[in-house]
Design a protein around this motif. Sequence first.
Motif, PDB file in Angstrom:
ATOM      1  N   ALA A  78       0.845  -1.189   0.000  1.00  0.00           N
ATOM      2  CA  ALA A  78       0.000   0.000   0.000  1.00  0.00           C
ATOM      3  C   ALA A  78       0.882   1.241   0.000  1.00  0.00           C
ATOM      4  N   GLU A  79       0.286   2.363  -0.373  1.00  0.00           N
ATOM      5  CA  GLU A  79       1.028   3.627  -0.425  1.00  0.00           C
ATOM      6  C   GLU A  79       0.172   4.730   0.174  1.00  0.00           C
ATOM      7  N   PHE A  80       0.780   5.568   0.997  1.00  0.00           N
ATOM      8  CA  PHE A  80       0.081   6.627   1.707  1.00  0.00           C
ATOM      9  C   PHE A  80       0.876   7.925   1.537  1.00  0.00           C
ATOM     10  N   THR A  81       0.215   8.988   1.104  1.00  0.00           N
ATOM     11  CA  THR A  81       0.862  10.275   0.934  1.00  0.00           C
ATOM     12  C   THR A  81       0.130  11.304   1.764  1.00  0.00           C
ATOM     13  N   CYS A  82       0.877  12.029   2.581  1.00  0.00           N
ATOM     14  CA  CYS A  82       0.302  13.019   3.486  1.00  0.00           C
ATOM     15  C   CYS A  82       0.992  14.356   3.259  1.00  0.00           C
ATOM     16  N   SER A  83       0.209  15.423   3.128  1.00  0.00           N
ATOM     17  CA  SER A  83       0.750  16.763   2.968  1.00  0.00           C
ATOM     18  C   SER A  83       0.244  17.650   4.088  1.00  0.00           C
ATOM     19  N   ARG A  84       1.049  18.589   4.505  1.00  0.00           N
ATOM     20  CA  ARG A  84       0.675  19.470   5.611  1.00  0.00           C
ATOM     21  C   ARG A  84      -0.664  20.145   5.306  1.00  0.00           C
ATOM     22  N   GLY A  85      -1.509  20.224   6.307  1.00  0.00           N
ATOM     23  CA  GLY A  85      -2.840  20.771   6.113  1.00  0.00           C
ATOM     24  C   GLY A  85      -3.907  19.709   6.072  1.00  0.00           C
ATOM     25  N   GLY A  86      -3.491  18.421   6.137  1.00  0.00           N
ATOM     26  CA  GLY A  86      -4.456  17.347   6.227  1.00  0.00           C
ATOM     27  C   GLY A  86      -4.782  16.645   4.932  1.00  0.00           C
ATOM     28  N   VAL A  90      -4.374   7.710  -0.580  1.00  0.00           N
ATOM     29  CA  VAL A  90      -4.111   6.337  -0.158  1.00  0.00           C
ATOM     30  C   VAL A  90      -4.371   5.411  -1.334  1.00  0.00           C
ATOM     31  N   ARG A  91      -3.439   4.506  -1.575  1.00  0.00           N
ATOM     32  CA  ARG A  91      -3.614   3.465  -2.590  1.00  0.00           C
ATOM     33  C   ARG A  91      -3.499   2.121  -1.883  1.00  0.00           C
ATOM     34  N   CYS A  97      -7.794   6.468  -2.832  1.00  0.00           N
ATOM     35  CA  CYS A  97      -8.609   7.402  -2.061  1.00  0.00           C
ATOM     36  C   CYS A  97      -7.870   8.725  -1.919  1.00  0.00           C
ATOM     37  N   ALA A  98      -8.607   9.810  -1.956  1.00  0.00           N
ATOM     38  CA  ALA A  98      -8.013  11.133  -1.742  1.00  0.00           C
ATOM     39  C   ALA A  98      -8.950  11.937  -0.860  1.00  0.00           C
ATOM     40  N   PHE A  99      -8.375  12.750   0.015  1.00  0.00           N
ATOM     41  CA  PHE A  99      -9.208  13.581   0.876  1.00  0.00           C
ATOM     42  C   PHE A  99      -8.515  14.902   1.139  1.00  0.00           C
ATOM     43  N   ARG A 100      -9.349  15.927   1.217  1.00  0.00           N
ATOM     44  CA  ARG A 100      -8.862  17.277   1.453  1.00  0.00           C
ATOM     45  C   ARG A 100     -10.054  18.154   1.810  1.00  0.00           C
ATOM     46  N   ASP A 101      -9.872  19.042   2.798  1.00  0.00           N
ATOM     47  CA  ASP A 101     -10.890  20.020   3.174  1.00  0.00           C
ATOM     48  C   ASP A 101     -12.248  19.379   3.446  1.00  0.00           C
ATOM     49  N   GLY A 102     -12.236  18.223   4.128  1.00  0.00           N
ATOM     50  CA  GLY A 102     -13.473  17.594   4.546  1.00  0.00           C
ATOM     51  C   GLY A 102     -14.207  16.815   3.478  1.00  0.00           C
ATOM     52  N   VAL A 103     -13.571  16.536   2.348  1.00  0.00           N
ATOM     53  CA  VAL A 103     -14.186  15.737   1.287  1.00  0.00           C
ATOM     54  C   VAL A 103     -13.322  14.516   1.006  1.00  0.00           C
ATOM     55  N   PHE A 104     -13.943  13.342   1.047  1.00  0.00           N
ATOM     56  CA  PHE A 104     -13.267  12.074   0.796  1.00  0.00           C
ATOM     57  C   PHE A 104     -13.797  11.499  -0.521  1.00  0.00           C
ATOM     58  N   ARG A 105     -12.885  11.108  -1.425  1.00  0.00           N
ATOM     59  CA  ARG A 105     -13.272  10.503  -2.708  1.00  0.00           C
ATOM     60  C   ARG A 105     -12.458   9.233  -2.916  1.00  0.00           C
ATOM     61  N   ALA A 106     -13.040   8.298  -3.647  1.00  0.00           N
ATOM     62  CA  ALA A 106     -12.351   7.034  -3.917  1.00  0.00           C
ATOM     63  C   ALA A 106     -12.750   6.505  -5.287  1.00  0.00           C
ATOM     64  N   ILE A 107     -11.804   5.822  -5.945  1.00  0.00           N
ATOM     65  CA  ILE A 107     -12.052   5.107  -7.181  1.00  0.00           C
ATOM     66  C   ILE A 107     -11.411   3.731  -7.051  1.00  0.00           C
ATOM     67  N   HIS A 108     -11.700   2.864  -8.010  1.00  0.00           N
ATOM     68  CA  HIS A 108     -11.125   1.526  -8.043  1.00  0.00           C
ATOM     69  C   HIS A 108     -10.392   1.350  -9.363  1.00  0.00           C
TER      70      HIS A 108
END
Length: 450
Positions: A78-86, A90-91, A97-108
């Motif tokens: 698995a792979e996880f990328t985190c940037s300052r600010g939240g 995630v793969r 999956c990607a999330f930013r500013d209170g919105v979570f999105r995912a694809i397959h």
Amino acid sequence: MTMLNARVVLGALLGLAAAASVVCAQYAEPYDPDPEAAKAFEQLLDAYRDRPALRVRSALTIELHQGDAIASSEAVKAEFTCSRGGAGRVRIRHFICAFRDGVFRAIHEKTDHSYYEETYEGSPYWVLLSDFLEIPYPHLALLWGEPAPEEVWMQLHPESPLIVPTTVEDVQREDGRRQRITLSSPNASMRILVDPETKLIESIEHEITGGTFVPDGAVKRTNYTFEHTTFDEPLAAERMKLDLAGRQRVSVLASLSPPPPEAPPEGPPGAGPPGAAAPPGGQPAVPARPAGLIGKEAPKFILATADGGAVDLEELRGRVVVLDFWATWCGPCIRALPGLHEVAEWVRAEALPVEILTINVWERSDSPDARRDKVLAFWKKHNFTLPIAMDFTDETAGAYGVTGIPSTFIIRSDGIVHTHHAGFGGDYAQTLKNDIRAALAALEEVEDED
């Protein structure tokens, strides 16, 4: 017991895709943290969160030891990328999956027709935990967990929420010195090997020796390895986005996965049951739970309430009682509680003889007063209104055999446990409404027979 099929082991022990039910792990009386070990863990937490951006590539394997037999899984990467600010990405097991500013999105990766989206408040850690059956990556809590270190301990692994730092020591290896931080509880341990120069994790060994998640006499071990890429500046938002072109939004994360293959024919002995392997995307079935107290008299209790009163189960005889065991740190509990309040509104609207009581369990606090204040602040933050009973000693949870939360019991008006739900998933509120109707009808049938 023979060597088990590796995919079956993954399907049975490692849920890494969208699921219909989530449970927040078993309980055991916790240990006291060691101050030096706790300080070392806090430094580790700071090392992950102080960086402008960080990419973590990890691999895990699971082993189940029982007697002389060992069942092992293939490595899951698995792979996880985190940037300052939240912001994060995630793969994992073909999900991106990607999330930013209170919105979570995912694809397959295996489908191109849909994407999933939801909004969230607070830590994105809870979104990942709640949308996936089990996501056993300890560094998720380091990247996106709660601010306080003692809360992060609870989030390190969903199967051992009450581990605490117990030792810290230097380990001398041929390639240099390492620091090892060990966290422990009566049924679990986690050994974290840290590079003392970078303060980043090289490997983790997690072991469970009892409770709900392993058979009697068995040991479950999860081994993790890590590679890190550090960045001097926060990553641009464009690097976190998903390509949603041509995809339609869906309301259930599991629907992103391609359809599962037909169940294979029955194989030779030792190969596992037909269809036991997880389908593409890794969506295992939730194991059935034992009947426990169903059909038996509900254990009696008298508990203090958060508003300064007390509640006696015996005084609620003559009404159906819904008991919901929960904790402030439990993501699935947080997602289940609005549904429980919906049920309470329905009960009031229908004027049904039903009492709904939440029971707070398994909290870490310095004193009963501090715990009560913590619970009330949590209740106010989420605008919850249901009554709260405080199981300060956790003896009531033990009497009901609670091994995971949320855990909901429906008790008939004659004091007999009608049904029990462990976890949260599906149409939770409608399920409870149906069970309440059934509990009311079941008692009428018993009275008619008499």
